[in-house]
Design an enzyme around this catalytic site. Structure first.
Site: not given
Length: 700
Positions: A369, A429
């Site tokens: 992100r 991640h």
């Protein structure tokens, strides 16, 4: 023997209740309370999209297998509904009885269009016709046709229309675009500031959208659709194209929640439910404005700093001078940063310097992100334009950031960056960046390993840990990692880093078992861990075994905790606290006593099945002695907190920890900020007292 286990969804709802408890505190600044209320509503939005959406899919697919707590999907949905209804009642009671009156006392007035004086009505009418009406698109409802498609999580005004000339009645929907602010300012002669809500303004003037018809009833509602729609990776030839299809499917997915106002006429309620294809179990009644997450707009409105917490500006790290190259600082020794108390700026500077440095050969990075106007993206583009070899893994499956990541990937690709769209079957991640630099005829690898995203906006709101290092073993592991995620090689032969899904869970289970065995041998044994969530049944079982063996287990868990605390033999040595404060606790830190020679790790992974089994993650051993002491201090500090910490109880609920008799109040986050500020000032003073001469270049 059945594992004592708290249902994951109900545990998450108790976490959200702890956030709501912050909004209920009269000692907090008013707009901080408004902010926490907005956060609870935003959290519920995502919870329904993902978690409830997933359970509904399981129920419709006939999957009745119970979770480790013994609840089937149907029973979980029922329990969630009961718990959420209580939470909604708490939210709206707080809003109407405390927050709105307190806002009025501060001169911030929520007004109704019908209660405005003639001058104010003219003002808002002019605004509606000039700035709102052109953006509205009415949708007709015809009983003989399919219901119209309208956006999820968007306010929509339903209206009943009567054509007196033809003596006919019909219904229509008017979605309110997200581009319109929720608050519409209204001038007030008596001072202070006033505003009406956009849905009230639309409802008051909705007749102008339907000439010749008279609106006789209106109601604002909001629908939440299932967001648990995953890309079918096995059949995906073009992952980006498949992801675009998933985003489109979410817009028209099944309804998992329908928020309706109180009061509401029966016929209009029926029309709305039919249009949303919602049954009674999906309906939640709201005794106040629907969509409380938009209160965040008010919480951060300009001009009300006196109603917020005092600012805690991020401090400079004592290990990196703003006047020196970040490469020089890392070459000197490992740098550990505790965000947001210490600025994220060194990480941004590292990537920025790398983009311009003629000695930098390549940059490799994972992006999960990023910020809206990302400096990281800008630096990577600049690096590619400057001829560096730049490889970026952009995780397209980062939930609810898929559209932004698609755009970012295309932007990077146009600049010449080599793009990889994640790993098939797994989410990537891990938070890692590797920079290869030519120094004295050799290549040197500089590595950033973090617990949080490369997002400079959330880096000011989330607590995270960054490690900056150029240790050769870490650089070699970073190369192996990128070779694995970009070239399909195996996550093997790492010297220091511990990757998931291949090695992290086995290593954690082994470390927990080692502590248990030491305790059985009569040695001191201790585990301290800070994670966002604890859900993995194998990890929980291992922690129970360690506790039964006599290991002291101290867990700081912000959110989901499926482990049952209590005085039973299994859990008697386990303490679990949760800290909710002005910053979102996001760092993951693990400590194992190891017979007095402790091992300390940071990680991008929580102790959840999804992180340990279905994601590419990294666990990072910390070898610098100063950094190790500092991380242990951070872990221990949370267990001194008696103002923002709650103790997790055996039933999954929690109770706030209060100062004992004669005990001083202690707040962990405040202590971290004071330490960072004190250290930064001391280093600034030290630099001011030292003279650094300019030296001629080395002739060699």
């Amino acid at each position: 023997m059945k594992l004592p286990y708290v249902n994951r969804e109900l545990s998450w709802l108790e976490f959200n209740q702890r956030v709501l408890a912050e909004a209920q505190r009269p000692d907090l600044p008013l707009l901080e309370r408004v902010k926490f209320l907005a956060i609870t509503a935003s959290n519920l939005d995502e919870f329904f999209q993902v978690r409830v959406g997933g359970l509904i899919l399981m129920r419709r697919g006939g999957r009745n297998r119970p979770d480790p707590s013994g609840l089937t999907p149907i029973r979980q949905i029922q329990a969630i509904r009961r718990r959420v209804q209580r939470m909604i009642a708490d939210q709206y009671s707080l809003l109407s009885k405390e927050l709105l009156p307190a806002l009025e006392a501060e001169g911030i007035h929520l007004l109704k269009v019908n209660d405005l004086d003639p001058t104010q009505k003219d003002q808002v009418a002019a605004f509606f016709h000039s700035s709102v009406e052109p953006l509205l698109t009415p949708l007709a409802i015809d009983a003989e046709d399919e219901p119209p498609h309208f956006p999820a999580l968007q306010l929509t005004v339903a209206c009943k229309l009567v054509d007196e000339e033809n003596d006919s009645t019909r219904y229509a929907l008017v979605p309110i675009p997200d581009s319109l602010n929720r608050r519409v300012p209204v001038d007030r002669a008596g001072g202070g500031s006033g505003f009406v809500l956009i849905e009230d303004l639309v409802a008051a003037h909705i007749g102008s959208l339907f000439p010749g018809e008279k609106p006789t009833a209106t109601a604002c509602f909001r629908v939440t659709r299932n967001g648990d729609i995953a890309v079918q990776e096995e059949d995906a030839i073009d992952l980006a194209g498949e992801m675009e299809d998933v985003l489109a499917a979410r817009k028209i997915a099944d309804t998992v929640r329908l928020e309706l106002p109180v009061p509401l006429s029966r016929d209009l309620g029926t029309v709305i439910r039919d249009a949303c294809r919602a049954g009674t179990e999906e309906v939640y009644r709201c005794d106040g404005p629907i969509g409380l997450s938009s209160l965040m707009e008010l919480a951060f409105a300009d001009g009300y700093d006196h109603l917020r917490d005092t600012d805690w500006p991020p401090q400079q790290s004592p290990d990196i001078s703003p006047a020196e190259s970040v490469f020089e600082a890392i070459a000197r020794r490992d740098v550990l940063l505790h965000h947001p108390y210490e600025s994220f700026e060194p990480v941004l500077r590292l990537i920025d310097e790398a983009s311009k440095d003629p000695d930098v050969v390549s940059i490799k990075q994972v992006l999960y992100r990023t910020a809206k106007n990302s400096r990281v993206i800008d630096s990577l583009i600049r690096a590619a334009e400057n001829g560096k070899s730049v490889t970026v893994l952009v995780e397209l499956k980062a939930r609810f950031d898929e559209a932004r990541n698609l755009d970012r990937a295309e932007e990077l690709q146009r600049a010449g960056v080599q793009i990889v769209y994640g790993v098939k079957g797994l989410k990537t991640h891990a938070k890692i960046c590797m920079i290869v630099r030519r120094e004295s005829g050799h290549l040197r690898r500089y590595v950033h390993l973090g617990t949080g995203n490369y997002n400079e906006s959330t880096a000011r709101l989330y607590t995270d840990i960054s490690l900056l290092t150029c240790r050769p073993e870490y650089g070699a592991d970073a190369s192996l990692f990128f070779n694995a995620v970009t070239g399909r090689s195996k996550l093997l032969r790492f010297q220091r880093l511990v990757p998931a899904p291949t090695a992290m869970k086995p290593r954690l289970l082994s470390l927990i078992a080692d502590e248990a065995e030491r305790a059985r041998q009569g040695e001191p044994a201790r585990i301290i861990a800070k994670v966002n969530s604890l859900q993995d049944p194998e990890i929980i079982a291992a922690l129970y075994d360690a506790s039964a063996a006599g290991v002291e287990v101290k867990l700081n868990i912000r959110g989901i905790c499926c482990l049952k605390t209590g005085t039973s033999k299994r859990a008697k040595n386990i303490e679990v606290v949760s800290v909710i404060d002005r910053y979102l606790e996001h760092a993951r830190i693990f400590y194992f006593h190891q017979g007095g020679d402790p091992l300390i790790f940071t990680s991008s992974a929580d102790w959840m099945g999804r992180n340990l089994d279905r994601r590419v993650e990294l666990m990072v051993p910390i070898e610098d002695s100063r950094a190790r002491k500092r991380l242990l201090k951070i872990l221990e500090t949370f267990f001194r907190d008696n103002t923002q910490a709650s103790r997790i109880l055996p039933d999954g609920t929690s109770e706030r920890i209060q100062p004992g008799k004669g005990e001083k109040a202690f707040r962990a986050q405040e202590d971290f900020y004071r330490r960072a500020r004190r250290t930064a000032k001391a280093r600034e003073h030290e630099r001011a007292m030292r003279f650094d001469p300019h030296l001629p270049p080395d002739p060699s």
